[in-house]
Design a protein around this motif. Structure first.
Motif, PDB file in Angstrom:
ATOM      1  N   ARG A  78       0.758  -1.332   0.132  1.00 36.83           N
ATOM      2  CA  ARG A  78       0.101   0.130  -0.058  1.00 36.83           C
ATOM      3  C   ARG A  78       0.987   0.994  -0.063  1.00 36.83           C
ATOM      4  O   ARG A  78       1.434   1.671   1.072  1.00 36.83           O
ATOM      5  CB  ARG A  78      -0.913   0.083   1.297  1.00 36.83           C
ATOM      6  CG  ARG A  78      -2.077  -1.098   1.233  1.00 36.83           C
ATOM      7  CD  ARG A  78      -2.792  -0.854   2.491  1.00 36.83           C
ATOM      8  NE  ARG A  78      -3.986  -0.050   2.250  1.00 36.83           N
ATOM      9  CZ  ARG A  78      -4.583   0.839   3.025  1.00 36.83           C
ATOM     10  NH1 ARG A  78      -4.328   0.278   4.223  1.00 36.83           N
ATOM     11  NH2 ARG A  78      -5.393   1.460   2.847  1.00 36.83           N
ATOM     12  N   GLY A  79       1.139   1.825  -1.274  1.00 41.35           N
ATOM     13  CA  GLY A  79       1.900   2.795  -1.016  1.00 41.35           C
ATOM     14  C   GLY A  79       3.313   2.300  -2.076  1.00 41.35           C
ATOM     15  O   GLY A  79       3.970   1.482  -1.367  1.00 41.35           O
ATOM     16  N   ARG A  80       3.896   3.078  -2.690  1.00 43.68           N
ATOM     17  CA  ARG A  80       5.181   2.636  -3.678  1.00 43.68           C
ATOM     18  C   ARG A  80       6.142   3.801  -3.091  1.00 43.68           C
ATOM     19  O   ARG A  80       5.747   5.148  -2.721  1.00 43.68           O
ATOM     20  CB  ARG A  80       4.874   2.648  -4.942  1.00 43.68           C
ATOM     21  CG  ARG A  80       4.235   3.651  -5.820  1.00 43.68           C
ATOM     22  CD  ARG A  80       4.619   3.849  -7.169  1.00 43.68           C
ATOM     23  NE  ARG A  80       4.359   2.452  -8.072  1.00 43.68           N
ATOM     24  CZ  ARG A  80       3.310   2.326  -8.692  1.00 43.68           C
ATOM     25  NH1 ARG A  80       2.151   3.180  -8.392  1.00 43.68           N
ATOM     26  NH2 ARG A  80       3.002   1.367  -9.225  1.00 43.68           N
ATOM     27  N   PHE A  81       7.441   3.374  -3.741  1.00 44.42           N
ATOM     28  CA  PHE A  81       8.539   4.611  -3.629  1.00 44.42           C
ATOM     29  C   PHE A  81       8.725   5.143  -5.189  1.00 44.42           C
ATOM     30  O   PHE A  81       8.976   4.347  -5.963  1.00 44.42           O
ATOM     31  CB  PHE A  81       9.775   4.060  -2.982  1.00 44.42           C
ATOM     32  CG  PHE A  81       9.300   3.259  -1.598  1.00 44.42           C
ATOM     33  CD1 PHE A  81       8.928   3.986  -0.725  1.00 44.42           C
ATOM     34  CD2 PHE A  81       9.230   1.853  -1.559  1.00 44.42           C
ATOM     35  CE1 PHE A  81       8.430   3.431   0.593  1.00 44.42           C
ATOM     36  CE2 PHE A  81       8.864   1.276  -0.568  1.00 44.42           C
ATOM     37  CZ  PHE A  81       8.346   2.189   0.642  1.00 44.42           C
ATOM     38  N   HIS A  82       8.760   6.355  -4.982  1.00 44.76           N
ATOM     39  CA  HIS A  82       8.985   7.297  -6.293  1.00 44.76           C
ATOM     40  C   HIS A  82      10.347   7.836  -6.375  1.00 44.76           C
ATOM     41  O   HIS A  82      10.920   8.279  -5.590  1.00 44.76           O
ATOM     42  CB  HIS A  82       8.007   8.486  -6.658  1.00 44.76           C
ATOM     43  CG  HIS A  82       6.564   7.918  -6.339  1.00 44.76           C
ATOM     44  ND1 HIS A  82       5.871   7.830  -5.281  1.00 44.76           N
ATOM     45  CD2 HIS A  82       5.496   7.576  -7.512  1.00 44.76           C
ATOM     46  CE1 HIS A  82       4.660   7.293  -5.550  1.00 44.76           C
ATOM     47  NE2 HIS A  82       4.437   7.305  -6.720  1.00 44.76           N
ATOM     48  N   TYR A  83      10.859   7.863  -7.603  1.00 39.21           N
ATOM     49  CA  TYR A  83      12.358   8.331  -7.808  1.00 39.21           C
ATOM     50  C   TYR A  83      12.151   9.892  -7.397  1.00 39.21           C
ATOM     51  O   TYR A  83      13.164  10.500  -6.873  1.00 39.21           O
ATOM     52  CB  TYR A  83      12.808   8.419  -9.481  1.00 39.21           C
ATOM     53  CG  TYR A  83      14.021   8.983  -9.672  1.00 39.21           C
ATOM     54  CD1 TYR A  83      14.975   8.293  -9.241  1.00 39.21           C
ATOM     55  CD2 TYR A  83      14.244   9.998 -10.676  1.00 39.21           C
ATOM     56  CE1 TYR A  83      16.288   8.751  -9.499  1.00 39.21           C
ATOM     57  CE2 TYR A  83      15.377  10.445 -10.916  1.00 39.21           C
ATOM     58  CZ  TYR A  83      16.280   9.776 -10.365  1.00 39.21           C
ATOM     59  OH  TYR A  83      17.685  10.410 -10.594  1.00 39.21           O
ATOM     60  N   TYR A  84      11.139  10.773  -7.669  1.00 36.81           N
ATOM     61  CA  TYR A  84      11.012  12.318  -7.322  1.00 36.81           C
ATOM     62  C   TYR A  84      11.117  12.346  -5.835  1.00 36.81           C
ATOM     63  O   TYR A  84      11.314  13.540  -5.571  1.00 36.81           O
ATOM     64  CB  TYR A  84       9.804  12.731  -7.771  1.00 36.81           C
ATOM     65  CG  TYR A  84       8.553  12.265  -7.539  1.00 36.81           C
ATOM     66  CD1 TYR A  84       8.293  12.597  -6.256  1.00 36.81           C
ATOM     67  CD2 TYR A  84       7.603  11.232  -8.222  1.00 36.81           C
ATOM     68  CE1 TYR A  84       6.675  12.138  -5.625  1.00 36.81           C
ATOM     69  CE2 TYR A  84       6.416  11.136  -7.769  1.00 36.81           C
ATOM     70  CZ  TYR A  84       6.102  11.381  -6.405  1.00 36.81           C
ATOM     71  OH  TYR A  84       4.653  11.029  -6.192  1.00 36.81           O
ATOM     72  N   GLU A  85      10.966  11.413  -5.035  1.00 38.76           N
ATOM     73  CA  GLU A  85      10.737  11.589  -3.640  1.00 38.76           C
ATOM     74  C   GLU A  85      12.524  11.679  -2.938  1.00 38.76           C
ATOM     75  O   GLU A  85      12.513  12.068  -1.873  1.00 38.76           O
ATOM     76  CB  GLU A  85      10.134  10.283  -2.771  1.00 38.76           C
ATOM     77  CG  GLU A  85       8.607  10.420  -3.093  1.00 38.76           C
ATOM     78  CD  GLU A  85       8.321   9.094  -2.284  1.00 38.76           C
ATOM     79  OE1 GLU A  85       7.725   9.179  -1.122  1.00 38.76           O
ATOM     80  OE2 GLU A  85       7.954   7.973  -3.066  1.00 38.76           O
ATOM     81  N   GLY A  86      13.178  11.352  -3.752  1.00 44.11           N
ATOM     82  CA  GLY A  86      14.684  11.598  -3.612  1.00 44.11           C
ATOM     83  C   GLY A  86      15.398  10.175  -3.374  1.00 44.11           C
ATOM     84  O   GLY A  86      16.660  10.142  -3.175  1.00 44.11           O
ATOM     85  N   TRP A  87      14.623   9.049  -3.478  1.00 43.48           N
ATOM     86  CA  TRP A  87      15.238   7.770  -3.402  1.00 43.48           C
ATOM     87  C   TRP A  87      16.110   7.669  -4.750  1.00 43.48           C
ATOM     88  O   TRP A  87      15.809   8.046  -5.622  1.00 43.48           O
ATOM     89  CB  TRP A  87      14.143   6.436  -3.261  1.00 43.48           C
ATOM     90  CG  TRP A  87      13.360   6.743  -2.391  1.00 43.48           C
ATOM     91  CD1 TRP A  87      12.003   7.044  -2.496  1.00 43.48           C
ATOM     92  CD2 TRP A  87      13.425   6.720  -0.921  1.00 43.48           C
ATOM     93  NE1 TRP A  87      11.263   7.328  -1.237  1.00 43.48           N
ATOM     94  CE2 TRP A  87      12.106   6.813  -0.215  1.00 43.48           C
ATOM     95  CE3 TRP A  87      14.447   6.480  -0.201  1.00 43.48           C
ATOM     96  CZ2 TRP A  87      11.960   7.138   1.045  1.00 43.48           C
ATOM     97  CZ3 TRP A  87      14.206   6.301   1.111  1.00 43.48           C
ATOM     98  CH2 TRP A  87      13.144   6.710   1.845  1.00 43.48           C
ATOM     99  N   SER A  88      17.169   6.878  -4.464  1.00 44.18           N
ATOM    100  CA  SER A  88      17.983   6.442  -5.681  1.00 44.18           C
ATOM    101  C   SER A  88      16.898   5.342  -6.467  1.00 44.18           C
ATOM    102  O   SER A  88      15.876   4.615  -5.741  1.00 44.18           O
ATOM    103  CB  SER A  88      19.217   5.750  -5.384  1.00 44.18           C
ATOM    104  OG  SER A  88      18.810   4.531  -4.605  1.00 44.18           O
ATOM    105  N   ILE A  89      17.117   5.049  -7.562  1.00 49.09           N
ATOM    106  CA  ILE A  89      16.009   4.273  -8.446  1.00 49.09           C
ATOM    107  C   ILE A  89      16.363   2.762  -7.720  1.00 49.09           C
ATOM    108  O   ILE A  89      15.333   2.044  -7.630  1.00 49.09           O
ATOM    109  CB  ILE A  89      16.513   4.402  -9.955  1.00 49.09           C
ATOM    110  CG1 ILE A  89      15.181   4.049 -10.733  1.00 49.09           C
ATOM    111  CG2 ILE A  89      17.583   3.671 -10.566  1.00 49.09           C
ATOM    112  CD1 ILE A  89      14.354   5.077 -10.956  1.00 49.09           C
ATOM    113  N   GLN A  90      17.352   2.475  -7.474  1.00 50.56           N
ATOM    114  CA  GLN A  90      17.729   1.062  -6.877  1.00 50.56           C
ATOM    115  C   GLN A  90      17.100   1.170  -5.251  1.00 50.56           C
ATOM    116  O   GLN A  90      16.287   0.100  -5.152  1.00 50.56           O
ATOM    117  CB  GLN A  90      19.320   0.726  -6.482  1.00 50.56           C
ATOM    118  CG  GLN A  90      19.974   0.374  -7.776  1.00 50.56           C
ATOM    119  CD  GLN A  90      20.453   1.832  -8.693  1.00 50.56           C
ATOM    120  OE1 GLN A  90      20.363   2.775  -8.072  1.00 50.56           O
ATOM    121  NE2 GLN A  90      20.968   1.658  -9.577  1.00 50.56           N
TER     122      GLN A  90
END
Ligand code: HPA
Length: 270
Positions: free
Chosen positions: A77-89
Motif C-alpha cells: 500500500r504505497g510505492r516509492f518514487h524516484y522524485y521523492e529523492g530515493w535512488s532508483i535502486q
C-alpha cells in the motif's frame, strides 16, 4: 543489495509472508484494494528492515499479506518514487524482495495522464508496453548475476496472456477497458502542454511518474508483470487542463472500486 534483500526476506518470512501467488503494488488512490482481501498480516514500512518509507500523501506505507479465495497475496500500500529523492535502486528494493519471497508474478497499478484523444478521465487502461524516460536506470552499475542477467529481454514486459485474461473478465463484468503504452517521466511536475505533446509523439497513450523501474527490476529477475493505469486527467493536445494531486486522487478513488473488482476476479480465476 543482495545482503539487504536476504535480511528483509528473512524478516518477512518469519512474520508469515510465505506461499505468495501475487505481489501487487497499489498506487495513487488505489491503496484500498486491500478492502477486497482477507487480511492476515499488516506491517508498516517503517518496521521492515531496509524498506524505504513513502512520503506521498495518499500512499499508505504498509505491507499487507492476505488472501483472495485460495490465492495468497502480498500488497504494497504505497510505492516509492524516484522524485521523492530515493535512488532508483532504493525505490525498487521491495521488488527485489518479492522475488526472494518466491513470488513470480507482479501486478502494478498507477494513476496517469492520458494523451490518447480517445481516452476519457476515469478510464482504466491495461498497460501493454512502456517507454522508459526516467533519468536513472535501476540496472545501471555492476550486475549481480544472482538477481538476473546483465542484458534483459523486454520483448513482452507486460504478460500478453494476463492481458487477454483481464479483457475476458472485463467483458464478463461489463466493464470497458482501454489498452495502451505507458511512458514514465521523473516528475514531480505534471507535464506542460508541450511535454504532453512530446509524450504522444513518442508513441505513448499515458504518462506517469512510476511503475517502469519496478517492472524493469521484476523482468531482470524473470517475473511476469501485469499493469493497470487509471487515467486521472487528460493531456490531449489543444485541450490540456489544469491538474492537481487532489484531482488525481479523486478520480483514482472513483475508479478504485472497479479496478478492485476486476483485479479480484482476475486473481480468483487466473
Ligand atoms: N502526468 C504525470 N503523472 C500523472 C499524471 C499526469 O498527467 N496524472 C497522474 N499521474
Amino acid at each position: 543489495m543482495w545482503k539487504k534483500t536476504q535480511e528483509t526476506v528473512k524478516f518477512l518470512k518469519e512474520k508469515g509472508f510465505v506461499d505468495i501467488d501475487y505481489a501487487i503494488i497499489l498506487g495513487t488512490g488505489l491503496g484500498n484494494f486491500t478492502d477486497v482481501m482477507d487480511i492476515h498480516i499488516r506491517i508498516p514500512y517503517k518496521e521492515i528492515p531496509n524498506f524505504p518509507v513513502s512520503t506521498v500523501v495518499g500512499h499508505h506505507g504498509e505491507l499487507v499479506y492476505g488472501s483472495i479465495g485460495d490465492k495468497k497475496i502480498m500488497a504494497m500500500r504505497g510505492r516509492f518514487h524516484y522524485y521523492e529523492g530515493w535512488s532508483i535502486q532504493e525505490a525498487t528494493f521491495p521488488v527485489r524482495v518479492m522475488k526472494y519471497l518466491d513470488i513470480d508474478t507482479l501486478i502494478v497499478s498507477n494513476a496517469s495522464g492520458g494523451v490518447n484523444s480517445a481516452f476519457k478521465t476515469g478510464d482504466i487502461m491495461l498497460i501493454t508496453d512502456h517507454i522508459n524516460m526516467m533519468p536513472e536506470h535501476p540496472l545501471r552499475g555492476a550486475n549481480d548475476e544472482r538477481f538476473g542477467p546483465r542484458f534483459v529481454d523486454m520483448h513482452e514486459a507486460y504478460d500478453k496472456q494476463m492481458i487477454a485474461h483481464m479483457n475476458t473478465i472485463a467483458d464478463e463484468l461489463g466493464v470497458g477497458l482501454q489498452q495502451g503504452i505507458y511512458l514514465a517521466l521523473q516528475g514531480p511536475t505534471f507535464e506542460t502542454p508541450a511535454e504532453y505533446g512530446m509524450v504522444r509523439r513518442l508513441g505513448a497513450d499515458a504518462v506517469g511518474m512510476s511503475t517502469v523501474p519496478e517492472v524493469i527490476v521484476a523482468k531482470h529477475m524473470g517475473m511476469k508483470c501485469f499493469g493497470v493505469s487509471v487515467i486521472t486527467d487528460l493531456g490531449v493536445e489543444g485541450q490540456v487542463e489544469e491538474v492537481s494531486h487532489e484531482e488525481v486522487q479523486k478520480v483514482a478513488k472513483i475508479a478504485e472500486r472497479t479496478v478492485g473488482k476486476l483485479v479480484k476476479r482476475f486473481i480468483e480465476t487466473y
